[in-house]
Design an enzyme around this catalytic site. Structure first.
Site, PDB file in Angstrom:
ATOM      1  N   LYS A 128      11.450   2.565  -0.950  1.00  0.00           N
ATOM      2  CA  LYS A 128      10.088   1.890  -1.838  1.00  0.00           C
ATOM      3  C   LYS A 128       9.149   2.074  -1.021  1.00  0.00           C
ATOM      4  O   LYS A 128       8.044   2.219  -1.560  1.00  0.00           O
ATOM      5  CB  LYS A 128      10.732   0.414  -1.819  1.00  0.00           C
ATOM      6  CG  LYS A 128      12.173   0.259  -2.537  1.00  0.00           C
ATOM      7  CD  LYS A 128      12.270  -1.063  -2.784  1.00  0.00           C
ATOM      8  CE  LYS A 128      12.685  -1.824  -1.541  1.00  0.00           C
ATOM      9  NZ  LYS A 128      14.045  -1.424  -0.989  1.00  0.00           N
ATOM     10  N   THR A 129       9.094   1.829   0.442  1.00  0.00           N
ATOM     11  CA  THR A 129       7.901   1.583   1.274  1.00  0.00           C
ATOM     12  C   THR A 129       6.968   2.997   1.008  1.00  0.00           C
ATOM     13  O   THR A 129       5.860   2.966   0.848  1.00  0.00           O
ATOM     14  CB  THR A 129       8.224   1.316   2.468  1.00  0.00           C
ATOM     15  OG1 THR A 129       8.934  -0.019   2.611  1.00  0.00           O
ATOM     16  CG2 THR A 129       6.895   1.118   3.354  1.00  0.00           C
ATOM     17  N   GLU A 172       5.699  -2.863  -3.812  1.00  0.00           N
ATOM     18  CA  GLU A 172       7.210  -2.815  -3.597  1.00  0.00           C
ATOM     19  C   GLU A 172       7.935  -3.962  -3.911  1.00  0.00           C
ATOM     20  O   GLU A 172       7.526  -5.026  -3.634  1.00  0.00           O
ATOM     21  CB  GLU A 172       7.236  -2.705  -2.000  1.00  0.00           C
ATOM     22  CG  GLU A 172       8.780  -2.293  -1.599  1.00  0.00           C
ATOM     23  CD  GLU A 172       8.820  -2.249  -0.306  1.00  0.00           C
ATOM     24  OE1 GLU A 172      10.054  -2.399   0.617  1.00  0.00           O
ATOM     25  OE2 GLU A 172       7.845  -1.695   0.744  1.00  0.00           O
TER      26      GLU A 172
END
Length: 495
Positions: A128-129, A172
């Site tokens: 995600k990051t 996110e």
């Protein structure tokens, strides 16, 4: 199609001036606090420890208390934002309720900020990051000036949050406690779904998948789902429910059925390349990255997909991906040092800091390191994160941690969880030792310089030293690089 001319200013909240954050030091909380401070709200908050986020927030004149104290909550506070890590018996939370102050979760506040924007969220167990950061940098290079909130620091700008001026809001989204259901983006990316945070989902991955499905159903009819079908749970989710998801769906991956299919992944040292076929447009492109790893090929493809979907120029997308420097604490090469035992030994030791705390993430770290440096010994210092995760995935941890050449196990980082029997470092140590592939070393001390001395004294050179985990292990790697030992052991005077 995208437009540079459409600007969107997030409306100010009526009758809200002073906002207090309980647990302000988390990346998601700190990012929201940054955005709100930039909008002109008075921000204050509390946390138990200082970190890089808190240091950044103080530069914005945000008052931070290093204790959760009922006295911190006063009548002039209009809104309280609570981190998911905060328990119901927190004295600040109890006082806020007594004073009838409006209380929102982190996700609820994020949803309010995103409400009037073109929301793009990135969900999934891993990636995600990095994917969020890649998208932000592409949109930034394209001149779109997006707002973004991320779970890690971009190496290029040292940012984890930014208040932009356009309609695009990139964030996110955390599925760990189901709070992402508050969000209503226009586009959502699912990188993967794995056995993680299952203590919240009744230890049943099918319930986790149903929660993702519920989230996807909330996207508007004109919205878009971008999903990696290399992941078996993603593939199953889309295959079984495509008829229920009456939205645009873009699949990606090396899978033959993917709308954006990948070919010829190649890792050459720290650089990566692969080919991408966008089937609907019959477009065949070569993508180059200056960061390593099979997983980053997938992250980059997700970023490509969401950028292509809104009509960004391909040359801008490719240029941004090639320029992308990565995220701090994601296979982050800190530098190198020489072994203590032989100061004339020219064989150096490369130091890497990695946030991965799930067996799949650790596997990616190990595979990437082996691919780049096949002739070096791989030494890992691992700090387990959370009793629940260690219990649920103990067999997987034992299997993957046995694949390094030497393993140091640190005391578990509880992240506020209560002790669970047979779910700590000692348990992993016994299981790995019993397996018999490697001989793990258990370090019981929590003293940073003692830990470093124990590790450094056993290094002989030509090694990759990976500090692995999501707790405070990065403080140890940072201390190591700060002193670099200067060919001598660290001691209290050095500190």
């Amino acid at each position: 199609m995208f437009s540079k001319k459409i600007f969107n200013k997030i409306p100010k909240m009526k009758n809200i001036n002073h906002i207090y954050f309980i647990g302000i030091g988390g990346s998601g909380m700190g990012g929201i606090a940054t955005i709100l401070a930039k909008q002109g709200y008075k921000i204050s908050g509390s946390d138990l420890f200082s970190n890089f986020i808190i240091k950044d927030l103080t530069l914005l004149n945000i008052k931070i208390y290093f204790k959760h104290d009922a006295k911190n909550i006063t009548n002039n506070i209009d809104l309280v934002i609570v981190s998911t890590a905060i328990k119901n018996d927190n004295p600040e939370l109890i006082t806020a309720k007594k004073l009838n102050i409006t209380i929102l979760s982190r996700a609820q506040m994020l949803a309010k900020l995103m409400k009037f924007s073109y929301g793009i969220t990135i969900t999934g167990t891993h990636g995600k990051t990095t994917t969020t950061a890649m998208i932000y940098e592409i949109y930034k290079l394209a001149g779109l000036n997006p707002t973004f909130i991320n779970g890690g620091i971009l190496k290029s700008s040292k940012k984890y949050a930014y208040l932009g001026s356009s309609k695009y809001f990139i964030a996110e989204a955390d599925e760990s406690d189901g709070s992402f259901l508050h969000l209503k983006p226009i586009i959502n990316i699912i990188t993967n779904i794995e056995n993680e945070h299952l203590d919240f989902y009744e230890h049943n991955i099918e319930i986790l998948k149903k929660t993702f499905l519920k989230f996807l159903k909330k996207l508007p009819s004109y919205g878009c789902i971008i999903i990696c079908i290399d992941n078996i749970h993603n593939y199953d989710l889309i295959k079984k429910n495509k008829h229920l998801l009456k939205k645009n769906i873009i699949t990606y991956g090396f899978h033959k059925d993917a709308d954006i299919q990948l070919f010829n992944y190649n890792q050459n040292g720290y650089k990566t390349s692969f080919f991408l076929l966008e089937k609907k447009k019959n477009l065949y492109l070569k993508i180059k990255l200056n960061i390593p790893g099979y997983h980053n090929v997938l992250n980059a493809t997700a970023a490509f997909a969401v950028s292509s979907y809104i009509g960004l120029n391909y040359s801008i997308i490719l240029r941004s991906l090639k320029k992308f420097q990565g995220i701090k604490r994601r296979f982050d090469i800190l530098g190198m040092l020489f072994p203590y035992k032989n100061i004339n030994n020219k064989k150096n030791i490369i130091i890497i800091d990695d946030y991965g705390h799930h067996p799949t993430e650790i596997k990616m770290t190990i595979n990437t390191a082996r691919k780049i440096w096949p002739n070096r010994n791989l030494i890992m210092i691992f700090q387990p994160h959370r009793y629940s995760r260690t219990k649920n995935l103990s067999n997987e941890f034992v299997k993957i941690l046995s694949k390094v050449d030497k393993l140091f196990l640190l005391k578990i980082y509880s992240a506020g969880e209560k002790f669970i029997k047979n779910a700590n470092s000692e348990y992993l140590f016994k299981k790995i030792k019993k397996l018999g592939i490697i001989k793990p070393i258990l370090i019981k001390s929590k003293n940073y310089y003692i830990i470093i001395n124990n590790i450094y004294s056993q290094l002989i050179g030509n090694e990759i030293l990976i500090f692995q985990g999501a707790g405070d292990i990065n403080n140890i790697s940072s201390l190591l690089m700060k002193y670099k030992f200067k060919n001598k052991k660290i001691n209290n005077q050095n500190l």
